[in-house]
Design a protein around this motif. Structure first.
Motif, PDB file in Angstrom:
ATOM      1  N   GLU A 143      42.245  30.496  48.363  1.00 41.16           N
ATOM      2  CA  GLU A 143      42.683  30.244  47.243  1.00 41.16           C
ATOM      3  C   GLU A 143      43.206  31.779  47.308  1.00 41.16           C
ATOM      4  O   GLU A 143      44.749  31.347  45.774  1.00 41.16           O
ATOM      5  CB  GLU A 143      42.460  29.373  46.599  1.00 41.16           C
ATOM      6  CG  GLU A 143      41.904  27.592  47.108  1.00 41.16           C
ATOM      7  CD  GLU A 143      41.508  26.956  45.471  1.00 41.16           C
ATOM      8  OE1 GLU A 143      41.556  26.910  44.665  1.00 41.16           O
ATOM      9  OE2 GLU A 143      41.189  25.665  45.867  1.00 41.16           O
ATOM     10  N   PHE A 144      42.734  31.947  46.402  1.00 40.35           N
ATOM     11  CA  PHE A 144      42.845  33.930  46.054  1.00 40.35           C
ATOM     12  C   PHE A 144      42.813  34.699  46.284  1.00 40.35           C
ATOM     13  O   PHE A 144      41.942  35.707  46.389  1.00 40.35           O
ATOM     14  CB  PHE A 144      42.870  33.422  44.149  1.00 40.35           C
ATOM     15  CG  PHE A 144      43.080  32.278  43.565  1.00 40.35           C
ATOM     16  CD1 PHE A 144      44.443  32.272  42.737  1.00 40.35           C
ATOM     17  CD2 PHE A 144      42.576  30.856  43.506  1.00 40.35           C
ATOM     18  CE1 PHE A 144      44.804  31.158  41.996  1.00 40.35           C
ATOM     19  CE2 PHE A 144      42.463  30.270  41.779  1.00 40.35           C
ATOM     20  CZ  PHE A 144      43.690  30.028  42.103  1.00 40.35           C
ATOM     21  N   PRO A 145      43.187  34.890  47.696  1.00 40.21           N
ATOM     22  CA  PRO A 145      43.415  36.361  48.657  1.00 40.21           C
ATOM     23  C   PRO A 145      43.477  37.248  47.590  1.00 40.21           C
ATOM     24  O   PRO A 145      42.232  38.463  48.344  1.00 40.21           O
ATOM     25  CB  PRO A 145      43.486  35.506  50.246  1.00 40.21           C
ATOM     26  CG  PRO A 145      45.028  35.120  49.263  1.00 40.21           C
ATOM     27  CD  PRO A 145      44.360  33.896  48.414  1.00 40.21           C
ATOM     28  N   ALA A 146      44.725  37.332  47.267  1.00 38.77           N
ATOM     29  CA  ALA A 146      44.601  38.942  46.701  1.00 38.77           C
ATOM     30  C   ALA A 146      43.944  39.737  45.673  1.00 38.77           C
ATOM     31  O   ALA A 146      43.188  39.962  45.315  1.00 38.77           O
ATOM     32  CB  ALA A 146      45.789  38.885  46.121  1.00 38.77           C
ATOM     33  N   GLU A 147      43.221  38.029  44.685  1.00 35.57           N
ATOM     34  CA  GLU A 147      42.270  37.909  43.701  1.00 35.57           C
ATOM     35  C   GLU A 147      41.397  38.376  43.853  1.00 35.57           C
ATOM     36  O   GLU A 147      40.302  40.185  43.374  1.00 35.57           O
ATOM     37  CB  GLU A 147      42.923  37.752  42.786  1.00 35.57           C
ATOM     38  CG  GLU A 147      44.024  37.257  42.008  1.00 35.57           C
ATOM     39  CD  GLU A 147      45.014  36.465  42.160  1.00 35.57           C
ATOM     40  OE1 GLU A 147      45.074  35.924  43.792  1.00 35.57           O
ATOM     41  OE2 GLU A 147      46.217  36.279  42.032  1.00 35.57           O
ATOM     42  N   TRP A 148      40.799  37.943  45.119  1.00 36.46           N
ATOM     43  CA  TRP A 148      39.248  38.301  45.540  1.00 36.46           C
ATOM     44  C   TRP A 148      39.133  39.185  45.933  1.00 36.46           C
ATOM     45  O   TRP A 148      38.089  39.401  46.151  1.00 36.46           O
ATOM     46  CB  TRP A 148      38.839  36.265  46.685  1.00 36.46           C
ATOM     47  CG  TRP A 148      38.017  36.303  46.854  1.00 36.46           C
ATOM     48  CD1 TRP A 148      37.074  35.863  47.030  1.00 36.46           C
ATOM     49  CD2 TRP A 148      37.947  36.795  48.815  1.00 36.46           C
ATOM     50  NE1 TRP A 148      35.589  36.245  47.650  1.00 36.46           N
ATOM     51  CE2 TRP A 148      36.309  36.438  48.793  1.00 36.46           C
ATOM     52  CE3 TRP A 148      38.366  37.146  49.268  1.00 36.46           C
ATOM     53  CZ2 TRP A 148      35.259  36.439  49.642  1.00 36.46           C
ATOM     54  CZ3 TRP A 148      37.203  38.024  50.560  1.00 36.46           C
ATOM     55  CH2 TRP A 148      36.079  37.924  51.332  1.00 36.46           C
ATOM     56  N   GLY A 149      40.010  39.265  46.661  1.00 42.26           N
ATOM     57  CA  GLY A 149      39.995  40.925  47.563  1.00 42.26           C
ATOM     58  C   GLY A 149      39.749  41.590  46.984  1.00 42.26           C
ATOM     59  O   GLY A 149      38.432  43.153  46.495  1.00 42.26           O
ATOM     60  N   MET A 150      40.627  41.650  45.644  1.00 40.69           N
ATOM     61  CA  MET A 150      40.665  42.596  44.494  1.00 40.69           C
ATOM     62  C   MET A 150      39.021  42.705  43.849  1.00 40.69           C
ATOM     63  O   MET A 150      39.030  44.135  43.669  1.00 40.69           O
ATOM     64  CB  MET A 150      41.635  42.630  43.271  1.00 40.69           C
ATOM     65  CG  MET A 150      41.576  43.569  42.050  1.00 40.69           C
ATOM     66  SD  MET A 150      43.125  43.445  41.342  1.00 40.69           S
ATOM     67  CE  MET A 150      42.611  41.779  40.407  1.00 40.69           C
ATOM     68  N   THR A 180      31.808  37.159  37.314  1.00 40.14           N
ATOM     69  CA  THR A 180      32.637  35.889  36.878  1.00 40.14           C
ATOM     70  C   THR A 180      33.719  35.299  37.518  1.00 40.14           C
ATOM     71  O   THR A 180      34.043  34.855  37.216  1.00 40.14           O
ATOM     72  CB  THR A 180      32.340  36.268  34.821  1.00 40.14           C
ATOM     73  OG1 THR A 180      31.210  36.526  34.654  1.00 40.14           O
ATOM     74  CG2 THR A 180      33.461  34.622  34.594  1.00 40.14           C
ATOM     75  N   CYS A 181      34.558  37.043  37.635  1.00 42.40           N
ATOM     76  CA  CYS A 181      35.868  36.450  37.842  1.00 42.40           C
ATOM     77  C   CYS A 181      35.732  35.674  39.836  1.00 42.40           C
ATOM     78  O   CYS A 181      36.373  34.840  39.765  1.00 42.40           O
ATOM     79  CB  CYS A 181      36.779  37.978  38.341  1.00 42.40           C
ATOM     80  SG  CYS A 181      37.807  38.483  36.835  1.00 42.40           S
ATOM     81  N   LEU A 182      34.669  36.022  40.498  1.00 45.36           N
ATOM     82  CA  LEU A 182      34.226  35.310  41.633  1.00 45.36           C
ATOM     83  C   LEU A 182      34.068  33.479  40.985  1.00 45.36           C
ATOM     84  O   LEU A 182      34.141  33.170  42.410  1.00 45.36           O
ATOM     85  CB  LEU A 182      33.379  36.133  42.393  1.00 45.36           C
ATOM     86  CG  LEU A 182      34.482  37.509  42.881  1.00 45.36           C
ATOM     87  CD1 LEU A 182      33.214  38.683  43.592  1.00 45.36           C
ATOM     88  CD2 LEU A 182      35.302  36.791  44.416  1.00 45.36           C
ATOM     89  N   GLU A 183      34.288  33.632  40.171  1.00 42.77           N
ATOM     90  CA  GLU A 183      33.331  32.111  40.195  1.00 42.77           C
ATOM     91  C   GLU A 183      35.094  31.448  39.986  1.00 42.77           C
ATOM     92  O   GLU A 183      34.690  30.055  40.808  1.00 42.77           O
ATOM     93  CB  GLU A 183      32.743  31.814  39.183  1.00 42.77           C
ATOM     94  CG  GLU A 183      31.642  32.691  39.114  1.00 42.77           C
ATOM     95  CD  GLU A 183      30.850  32.233  37.640  1.00 42.77           C
ATOM     96  OE1 GLU A 183      31.368  31.458  36.635  1.00 42.77           O
ATOM     97  OE2 GLU A 183      29.848  33.118  37.439  1.00 42.77           O
ATOM     98  N   THR A 184      36.131  31.856  40.279  1.00 39.25           N
ATOM     99  CA  THR A 184      37.155  31.191  40.279  1.00 39.25           C
ATOM    100  C   THR A 184      37.727  31.426  41.437  1.00 39.25           C
ATOM    101  O   THR A 184      38.432  30.427  41.983  1.00 39.25           O
ATOM    102  CB  THR A 184      37.923  31.508  39.009  1.00 39.25           C
ATOM    103  OG1 THR A 184      36.971  30.907  37.446  1.00 39.25           O
ATOM    104  CG2 THR A 184      39.369  30.765  38.953  1.00 39.25           C
ATOM    105  N   TYR A 185      37.877  32.793  41.804  1.00 36.56           N
ATOM    106  CA  TYR A 185      38.221  33.293  42.550  1.00 36.56           C
ATOM    107  C   TYR A 185      38.251  32.914  44.169  1.00 36.56           C
ATOM    108  O   TYR A 185      37.362  33.576  44.154  1.00 36.56           O
ATOM    109  CB  TYR A 185      38.958  35.144  42.559  1.00 36.56           C
ATOM    110  CG  TYR A 185      40.213  35.414  41.669  1.00 36.56           C
ATOM    111  CD1 TYR A 185      41.035  34.010  41.214  1.00 36.56           C
ATOM    112  CD2 TYR A 185      39.634  36.469  40.502  1.00 36.56           C
ATOM    113  CE1 TYR A 185      41.464  34.802  40.115  1.00 36.56           C
ATOM    114  CE2 TYR A 185      40.335  36.347  39.542  1.00 36.56           C
ATOM    115  CZ  TYR A 185      41.693  36.152  38.985  1.00 36.56           C
ATOM    116  OH  TYR A 185      42.270  36.444  38.194  1.00 36.56           O
TER     117      TYR A 185
END
Length: 213
Positions: A30-37, A21-26
């Protein structure tokens, strides 16, 4: 994922659903750190998931870790980069194989990942993580079906012995027992040299492990 109560499989599936679900936003841009996490956490969750098809779970873990490497470099985020390579190595090491050739390929990939992680997880800066990587390499060499088997077992013994520079009986009893068991298994498999001497060394290692377990 870390919840110590309830059904472990259900907890992991909930964790996977949440990170997806997080990856639907990250997004990666736009959010490389959060996307990678999110991809790293998905990789961990699939690596730990025992229910369902184990091979599919591990292949998904590998895909998520490799995706996370798109935003994690050794120079910019060495801690995350080393964690990803360590876990990638564990996934490749555990990946089921259809035959000796595929098993060799998986283990060689695992060893390359462990060796990469050692560039960051050094004995001086990360002693516990360094020792675990030594043990992981020892196990991989011990299971390697190709090449000179005697040389593979010798390498396994070297790596398991190195791990015990950190994992002493008093400081890390459980890790000490695991390392002694790995070393004992390697000596039991060693065909070169004096067979009786090798087996006596194996017995000594297993008896040392029994001090803990």
């Amino acid at each position: 994922r870390d919840l110590p109560v309830g059904d472990r499989t259900q907890n992991l599936r909930r964790a996977i659903a949440s990170w997806e679900t997080c990856l639907e936003t990250y997004s990666e841009h736009e959010f490389p750190a959060e996307w990678g996490m999110a991809h790293r956490r998905l990789g961990i969750s699939y690596l730990e998931l025992r229910a369902g098809n184990r091979r599919e779970n591990l292949e998904r873990a590998i895909r998520h870790y490799e995706t996370a490497l798109r935003v994690s470099s050794e120079s910019d985020s060495p801690v995350d980069w080393a964690e990803i390579h360590n876990n990638l190595g564990i996934a490749y090491n555990a990946l089921p194989a259809s035959g000796p050739d595929e098993k060799t390929e998986n283990l060689q990939r695992a060893m390359a990942c462990f060796q990469a992680a050692l560039r960051v997880r050094t004995l001086q800066d990360w002693p516990v993580e360094w020792a675990r990587l030594q043990r992981n390499l020892g196990s991989a060499f011990m299971d390697l079906p190709s090449g000179d088997q005697a040389a593979n077992i010798d390498r396994a013994i070297e790596y398991h012995s190195a791990a015990m520079r950190v994992f002493t009986y008093r400081a890390f009893p459980t890790e000490f027992a695991l390392s002694q068991f790995g070393l004992g298994t390697a000596y039991a498999k060693l065909q070169a040299g004096d067979r009786a001497e090798n087996l006596n060394k194996a017995i000594s290692c297993f008896e040392a492990a029994q001090r803990v377990h």
